[in-house]
Design an enzyme around this catalytic site. Sequence first.
Site, short mmCIF file in Angstrom:
data_model
loop_
_atom_site.label_atom_id
_atom_site.label_comp_id
_atom_site.label_asym_id
_atom_site.label_seq_id
_atom_site.Cartn_x
_atom_site.Cartn_y
_atom_site.Cartn_z
N TYR A 123 0.84 -1.19 0.00
CA TYR A 123 0.00 0.00 0.00
C TYR A 123 0.88 1.25 0.00
CZ TYR A 123 -2.96 3.73 1.82
OH TYR A 123 -3.60 4.93 1.99
N1 LIG Z 1 -9.72 7.20 5.14
C1 LIG Z 1 -8.55 7.70 5.53
O1 LIG Z 1 -8.36 8.03 6.72
C2 LIG Z 1 -7.43 7.87 4.54
C3 LIG Z 1 -7.65 7.77 3.18
N2 LIG Z 1 -6.61 7.94 2.31
C4 LIG Z 1 -6.86 7.88 0.86
O2 LIG Z 1 -7.94 8.72 0.53
C5 LIG Z 1 -8.72 8.11 -0.54
C6 LIG Z 1 -10.16 7.98 -0.08
O3 LIG Z 1 -10.14 7.28 1.17
P1 LIG Z 1 -11.48 6.52 1.64
O4 LIG Z 1 -12.66 7.34 1.32
O5 LIG Z 1 -11.25 6.04 3.02
O6 LIG Z 1 -11.43 5.30 0.62
P2 LIG Z 1 -12.37 4.01 0.43
O7 LIG Z 1 -11.69 2.84 1.07
O8 LIG Z 1 -13.75 4.36 0.83
O9 LIG Z 1 -12.24 3.80 -1.17
C7 LIG Z 1 -12.55 4.88 -2.03
C8 LIG Z 1 -13.12 4.31 -3.28
O10 LIG Z 1 -12.10 3.70 -4.07
C9 LIG Z 1 -12.78 2.88 -5.01
N3 LIG Z 1 -11.91 1.82 -5.51
C10 LIG Z 1 -11.11 1.02 -4.80
N4 LIG Z 1 -10.49 0.14 -5.61
C11 LIG Z 1 -10.91 0.41 -6.87
C12 LIG Z 1 -10.65 -0.14 -8.15
N5 LIG Z 1 -9.81 -1.16 -8.30
N6 LIG Z 1 -11.28 0.38 -9.22
C13 LIG Z 1 -12.13 1.43 -9.08
N7 LIG Z 1 -12.44 2.00 -7.89
C14 LIG Z 1 -11.84 1.49 -6.81
C15 LIG Z 1 -13.97 2.29 -4.26
O11 LIG Z 1 -15.07 2.27 -5.16
P3 LIG Z 1 -16.37 1.33 -4.88
O12 LIG Z 1 -16.78 1.60 -3.46
O13 LIG Z 1 -17.39 1.81 -5.86
O14 LIG Z 1 -15.94 -0.09 -5.10
C16 LIG Z 1 -14.18 3.24 -3.08
O15 LIG Z 1 -15.43 3.85 -3.08
C17 LIG Z 1 -8.06 6.78 -0.84
O16 LIG Z 1 -7.19 6.89 -1.95
C18 LIG Z 1 -7.26 6.50 0.41
O17 LIG Z 1 -6.14 5.65 0.15
C19 LIG Z 1 -5.33 8.17 2.74
C20 LIG Z 1 -5.06 8.25 4.08
C21 LIG Z 1 -6.11 8.15 5.08
N1 LIG Z 2 -8.67 3.29 0.33
C1 LIG Z 2 -8.43 3.53 1.63
N2 LIG Z 2 -7.22 3.95 2.00
C2 LIG Z 2 -6.98 4.19 3.33
C3 LIG Z 2 -7.98 4.02 4.29
C4 LIG Z 2 -9.26 3.59 3.85
O1 LIG Z 2 -10.20 3.43 4.64
N3 LIG Z 2 -9.44 3.36 2.52
N4 LIG Z 2 -7.76 4.27 5.61
C5 LIG Z 2 -6.54 4.67 6.02
C6 LIG Z 2 -6.31 4.97 7.47
O2 LIG Z 2 -5.34 6.00 7.59
C7 LIG Z 2 -5.79 3.72 8.15
O3 LIG Z 2 -5.15 4.05 9.32
C8 LIG Z 2 -6.93 2.80 8.54
O4 LIG Z 2 -8.14 3.38 8.65
C9 LIG Z 2 -5.38 4.76 5.11
N5 LIG Z 2 -5.76 4.59 3.73
#
Ligand SMILES: NC(=O)C1=CN([C@@H]2O[C@H](COP(=O)(O)OP(=O)(O)OC[C@H]3O[C@@H](n4cnc5c(N)ncnc54)[C@H](OP(=O)(O)O)[C@@H]3O)[C@@H](O)[C@H]2O)C=CC1
Ligand SMILES: Nc1nc2c(c(=O)[nH]1)N=C([C@H](O)[C@@H](O)CO)CN2
Length: 230
Positions: free
Chosen positions: A149
């Site tokens: 990741y």
């Molecule tokens: N949440 C957090 O605290 C953090 C988030 N991030 C980054 O921020 C972004 C958003 O985070 P978050 O909202 O938690 O993310 P999610 O885990 O909710 O994923 C976001 C979306 O990515 C889509 N997705 C995943 N894999 C694929 C694929 N192979 N093809 C097409 N679409 C795909 C999913 O679509 P579907 O649901 O329609 O399948 C999902 O809705 C991400 O890039 C994450 O890595 C970074 C650090 C912290």
């Molecule tokens: N696609 C995603 N990326 C990440 C997520 C997530 O929920 N979806 N969450 C994190 C958080 O920072 C991690 O600590 C666990 O929640 C990182 N990236």
Amino acid sequence: MSQSPILITGGAQRLGRHCAERLLDDGHPVIVTYRRERETLSGLRERGAVTLAADFGSEAGILDFIARLRDSTSSLRAIIHNAGEWLSDPEPEAAGATFERLFRVHMQAPYLINLHARSLLEACQEPQRDIVHITDSVVQRGASGQSAYAATKAGLESLTRSFAAQFAPTIQVNAIAPGLVMLNEGDDGDGSRERRVPGPGVIYQTLRYLLDNDFVSGTVVPVDGGRYSV
Ligand SMILES: NC(=O)C1=CN([C@@H]2O[C@H](COP(=O)(O)OP(=O)(O)OC[C@H]3O[C@@H](n4cnc5c(N)ncnc54)[C@H](OP(=O)(O)O)[C@@H]3O)[C@@H](O)[C@H]2O)C=CC1
Ligand SMILES: Nc1nc2c(c(=O)[nH]1)N=C([C@H](O)[C@@H](O)CO)CN2
């Protein structure tokens, strides 16, 4: 002058959905991608968002999406690469498949979409065009147990700098590197009380700053409360 839409990948839930709703609030036309139909998409469609199915799990899937994107709009104001998966490193037998899966969504999809959709951004008649990559503050320190990741997010961070140089001066390319901003179900962060989990609003504030500033490109903006970036 009609506005060009802003594309957000993975816009059906959590951070992507929040930003899509806020961009609609701010008057932008929006295109969101999704993999599986759900109720939140109906709400976005009712607000005028265009929803395009997209699975970035293979090069063919990415290119199929690009073809449908080009059929759906003649220009773009911005592309927000939000789609991502948070996967831990599996047992070695499954590690190759996990690495490829994360490479596809975090690196190959932004790479191919940026190259193929550059002309859509160039066709935008508004004064500013942006690409924003959503990376992760974990890139700075690595992640024990989530090395694939972190590595693929580091690759996306590098693509930010390369595309910023390649697309200058007509398209700005920046990254937002969140810390933990939204918990997953059953995820209590690290359990420490002083660790604030702010929610998606801090990400939209940063996106708004980048979209409103015509003199910022090639940067990675950490949004982690200073936890890892100071
Ligand atoms: N949440 C957090 O605290 C953090 C988030 N991030 C980054 O921020 C972004 C958003 O985070 P978050 O909202 O938690 O993310 P999610 O885990 O909710 O994923 C976001 C979306 O990515 C889509 N997705 C995943 N894999 C694929 C694929 N192979 N093809 C097409 N679409 C795909 C999913 O679509 P579907 O649901 O329609 O399948 C999902 O809705 C991400 O890039 C994450 O890595 C970074 C650090 C912290
Ligand atoms: N696609 C995603 N990326 C990440 C997520 C997530 O929920 N979806 N969450 C994190 C958080 O920072 C991690 O600590 C666990 O929640 C990182 N990236």
